[in-house]
Design an enzyme around this catalytic site. Structure first.
Site, short mmCIF file in Angstrom:
data_model
loop_
_atom_site.label_atom_id
_atom_site.label_comp_id
_atom_site.label_asym_id
_atom_site.label_seq_id
_atom_site.Cartn_x
_atom_site.Cartn_y
_atom_site.Cartn_z
N GLU A 174 25.31 -16.17 -53.40
CA GLU A 174 23.94 -16.60 -53.14
C GLU A 174 23.29 -16.96 -54.48
O GLU A 174 23.04 -16.09 -55.31
CB GLU A 174 23.16 -15.50 -52.44
N LYS B 28 5.52 -1.17 -51.59
CA LYS B 28 5.65 -1.63 -52.97
C LYS B 28 5.96 -3.11 -52.99
O LYS B 28 7.00 -3.54 -52.51
CB LYS B 28 6.77 -0.89 -53.71
N GLU C 107 16.97 -6.39 -44.63
CA GLU C 107 17.06 -7.84 -44.49
C GLU C 107 17.45 -8.36 -45.86
O GLU C 107 16.66 -8.35 -46.80
CB GLU C 107 15.71 -8.40 -44.02
N CYS D 27 16.07 -16.45 -48.51
CA CYS D 27 17.31 -15.75 -48.13
C CYS D 27 18.09 -16.50 -47.06
O CYS D 27 19.31 -16.39 -46.99
CB CYS D 27 16.99 -14.32 -47.66
#
Length: 792
Positions: free
Chosen positions: A398, A193, A267, A301
């Site tokens: 983040e 997906k 991850e 990331c």
């Protein structure tokens, strides 16, 4: 304006070669994109919902994306399951040819793919064209090699089955390649997906799969939003989930898959440090910083979002950064001369603005260059934030945007401490002309990747993945292949791990009437349990053989603290660890007759079987000592002027929960490789036969094992395990017990996303080769890739 008019009026601005073809392709799908299932394009079975895809730079409509429902996911999984037997049994060479074909087609359509990716995602065309697409082709080339070599290089491994993959929006095409290439190389079939708003390159890739002759069902693409991903995650016929995305969603997936027996790779997020020492090439560091945090608009990331600079050069470095940013160009991502494109969508743009605003409210100083900003589209200027502390929200969270925070340090140790002062651990960048200093701090940083005098380097041969709340598992390299494989015949099915407790009959005669209550073993010392309670240990015929302490939450806390204090074992040389383990084996062999007799009296096995178990335990210790200085890393040679050192590092503090079967051998087989790789362990021994472990700590006390390396807490297996799984200072947990206990471990470990290795109620043949070896060593370590550039 109707759909046809929208497409006819679409304008893409300054367009490189192939843009007209992209325009035509989008117009050919103006009625909407379908799902790619079993080699066919199909409309959703029940859902009529769609998602409109827009160019984040201009707001132009790009296409209507179908939303897959539960029935569609079922169909995709069924197609993959049907294709799996034939695909997995193909010779490796046959699979390799398919991956090679995909690699060549990607190269041939590279310009088309780069334009489509830029339109869909908003990143600059030079990044899509020069970084993303070449890396996509590289991944299929590299993994074509693994498909070819699997039988020789991974002969004891086999494919998992159907793999569910969910990818993010920041690198839609590249993340797809990272996931699909190793999965199909290993013989798995895929249900993938793509991200909700960046599905176009995945859908075009499906067309390339048809062109490459990929058999129906091997690769299935289902589009949709979060609910579609949830259907994949929770599907009972999927053997593995591979996810890249936010830490919050990763935590949900860990909880949702608990007890399902699914393999899992996560991850997740990061807050990566960018460390600059006084002796660094400052101009080089500035350009590296531009690539670290303003590459892909900071939507990376592993973005170097925390600048840590040595105090003596901080002002000079910051001034150079400001000058560089003042010359930044923001604009249409299809213009190959711009520095930064658009943020992916308004929601992400609002999040960036909100977090920066909160930082300003806390007293942070916000600096942004006076550069031209497009009047339309999702743009945010490159931002520099100073006057922050480690507790500032902009330092902790983040932001996932073009925002850099700045802090200073004075010593190497302070730099490492600041770098590690985060719950994440994905990547780091270190800048110094002193290679000794650079490698020293690289070894101290808790991150899966460290770039020295460079940043954001990636290659299919080099594993990528994080520590701590940045997830677990690796993508790329041999370690990435293992994530899509399982060991053949690893588990027994006809035996259990646990032995029921018989009813008590009468006390055994302990001979001299001395107090034989065994204690816990914590910090190298025998320690009475916190609660003061003890538990009886019975023989098979119900006689009392002795008592052990009933450990509780505080005993686990004390054991973890003792392990935490002795970090020296993790940094000790492998040769030193080997000597200690050999010595433990020697001392066990001296007491072999005594230990065998203990096994006979406690478990009821024959003398011959007991002696064989002791002998094998001694052999296991020798094996662990032998592996201590031989389970080396690798030196990768990616196709750039870098070498990448793949270093096997200990997990840190490891929780180990032992089964009842073969209580001495299973105990030794678990603690020995953990010790050999440099971990400190908190061990819950067999609940049924704990006296074996409390006898064994007498051997540890005489074998020069440093305090805190092995800590033993006896008591109720499940309650102690739950405490271990929840403990934030425990880095990983191994569990050999019941199926329900395995589910509990995976669920409770989601809080800090510690890595878990559970048996799902299955038993291992501890006397066979499955009781030791590389699988145990891989679970006891995590790979850190340290990139070292060379040349002028």
């Amino acid at each position: 304006m109707n759909i046809s008019e929208i497409f006819n009026s679409m304008s893409y601005g300054p367009a490189p070669e192939q843009s007209d073809y992209v325009h035509d392709w989008l117009k050919s799908h103006k009625e909407g994109f379908k799902l790619y299932i079993n080699g066919k394009w199909v409309a959703p079975k029940t859902s009529e919902a769609t998602i409109d895809s827009h160019n984040p730079a201009t707001g132009d409509y790009l296409g209507r994306i179908a939303v897959a429902g539960a029935d569609d996911v079922d169909a995709a999984v069924a197609a993959a399951a049907k294709a799996f037997p034939k695909w997995s049994k193909l010779p490796g060479h046959a699979r390799a040819k398919h991956l090679y074909a995909l690699a060549r087609i990607i190269q041939k359509t590279g310009r088309f793919l780069s334009v489509l990716e830029t339109l869909d995602n908003g990143k600059p065309i030079r990044e899509s064209r020069d970084i993303d697409v070449p890396l996509v082709a590289r991944h299929f080339y590299h993994h074509a090699g693994w498909a070819q070599l699997m039988d020789q290089e991974l002969p004891d491994q086999e494919a998992l089955g159907v793999v569910g993959q969910v990818i993010p929006w920041n690198f839609p095409l590249l993340m797809m390649a990272w996931k699909i290439a190793p999965a199909i190389a290993a013989g798995n079939c895929v249900v993938l997906k793509p991200a909700e708003y960046t599905s176009l390159t995945a859908l075009y890739f499906a067309e390339l799969c048809e062109e490459a002759g990929i058999p129906p069902g091997v690769i299935n693409i289902v589009t949709g939003a979060g609910e579609t991903g949830s259907h994949i995650v929770n599907h009972p016929d999927i053997a593995k989930i591979a996810f890249t995305g936010s830490t919050g969603v990763g935590r949900y997936i860990r909880e949702a898959t608990a007890g399902a027996g699914k393999k899992l790779t996560l991850e997740l997020g990061g807050k990566s440090p960018f460390i600059v020492f006084e002796d660094a090439d400052i101009d080089g560091a500035v350009e590296g910083l531009v690539d670290a945090i303003w590459f892909n608009q900071g939507q990376v990331c592993c973005a170097g979002s925390r600048l840590l600079v040595e105090e003596g050069i901080a002002d000079r470095l910051i001034e150079k950064v400001k000058i560089r940013l003042s010359k930044f160009r923001l604009g249409n991502p299809l213009d190959k001369a711009i520095d930064m494109g658009a943020i992916v969508d308004p929601i992400q743009l609002d999040r960036i603005k909100s977090l920066v605003g909160k930082g300003a409210e806390e007293g942070a100083e916000i600096w942004q260059p006076d550069v031209a900003m497009p009047a339309e589209g999702c743009y945010y200027p490159p931002t520099l934030i100073t006057n922050v502390s480690p507790a500032s929200i902009v330092v902790r969270e983040e932001i996932f945007g073009p925002v850099l925070t700045v802090m200073t340090f004075r010593t190497l140790q302070e730099a490492a401490d600041l770098a590690n002062n985060t719950r994440f651990g994905l990547a780091s960048s270190v800048w110094s002309e002193n290679i000794n200093r650079a490698l020293e701090v690289s070894s101290m940083i808790k991150a899966g990747v460290v770039w020295v005098n460079t940043t954001n380097q990636f290659d299919a041969a080099c594993g990528f993945g994080g520590y701590r709340e940045s997830g677990f598992g690796r993508e790329g390299g041999k370690e990435g292949m293992y994530e899509y494989l399982k060991t053949k015949n690893e588990w027994l099915t006809e035996k259990g791990n646990l032995v029921p407790v018989p009813k008590a009959t009468k006390p055994a005669d302990n001979g001299n009437g001395l107090d034989r209550t065994a204690k816990n073993y914590v910090g190298g010392k025998q320690a009475r349990p916190d609660g003061g309670n003890t538990l009886p240990v019975l023989s098979p015929d119900g006689k009392l053989m002795g008592r052990v302490g009933e450990g509780n939450r505080k005993d686990i806390r004390n054991a973890v603290e003792a392990a935490y204090k002795n970090a020296g074992w993790s940094s000790a040389t492998a040769h030193t660890r080997a000597q200690v383990i050999y010595y433990i084996a020697e001392n066990l062999s001296y007491r072999a007759e005594e230990m065998a007799a203990r096994l006979v009296s406690l478990t009821g096995v024959s003398k011959k079987a007991a002696q064989a178990e002791v002998d094998m335990a001694v052999s296991r210790l020798f094996s662990a000592a032998g592996w201590a200085d031989k389970f080396d890393g690798l030196v990768h040679t990616p196709p750039v002027k870098n070498v990448a050192l793949a270093v096997n590092e200990p997990m840190g503090i490891l929780g180990i929960v032992c089964p009842d079967v073969m209580p001495l051998l299973s105990f030794v087989s678990l603690i020995a490789p953990a010790m050999a790789m440099g971990n400190r362990s908190v061990v819950i021994p067999s609940e049924r036969y704990p006296l074996i472990a409390t006898d064994f700590y007498q051997i540890l006390e005489t074998s020069d094992l440093p305090a805190g390396v092995i800590n033993i807490v006896t008591g109720d297996r499940e309650s102690l395990t739950k405490t271990l799984a929840q403990h934030d200072q425990v880095d990983a947990i191994w569990y050999h017990g019941s199926k329900a206990g395995s589910e509990m471990v995976e669920r409770e470990s989601a809080h800090n996303l510690k890595r878990s290795w559970v048996n799902d109620g299955r038993a291992r043949d501890w006397m066979s080769s499955h009781g030791e070896g590389r699988r145990f060593l891989r679970e006891a370590t995590q790979v850190k890739n340290i990139w070292l550039p060379y040349g002028d």
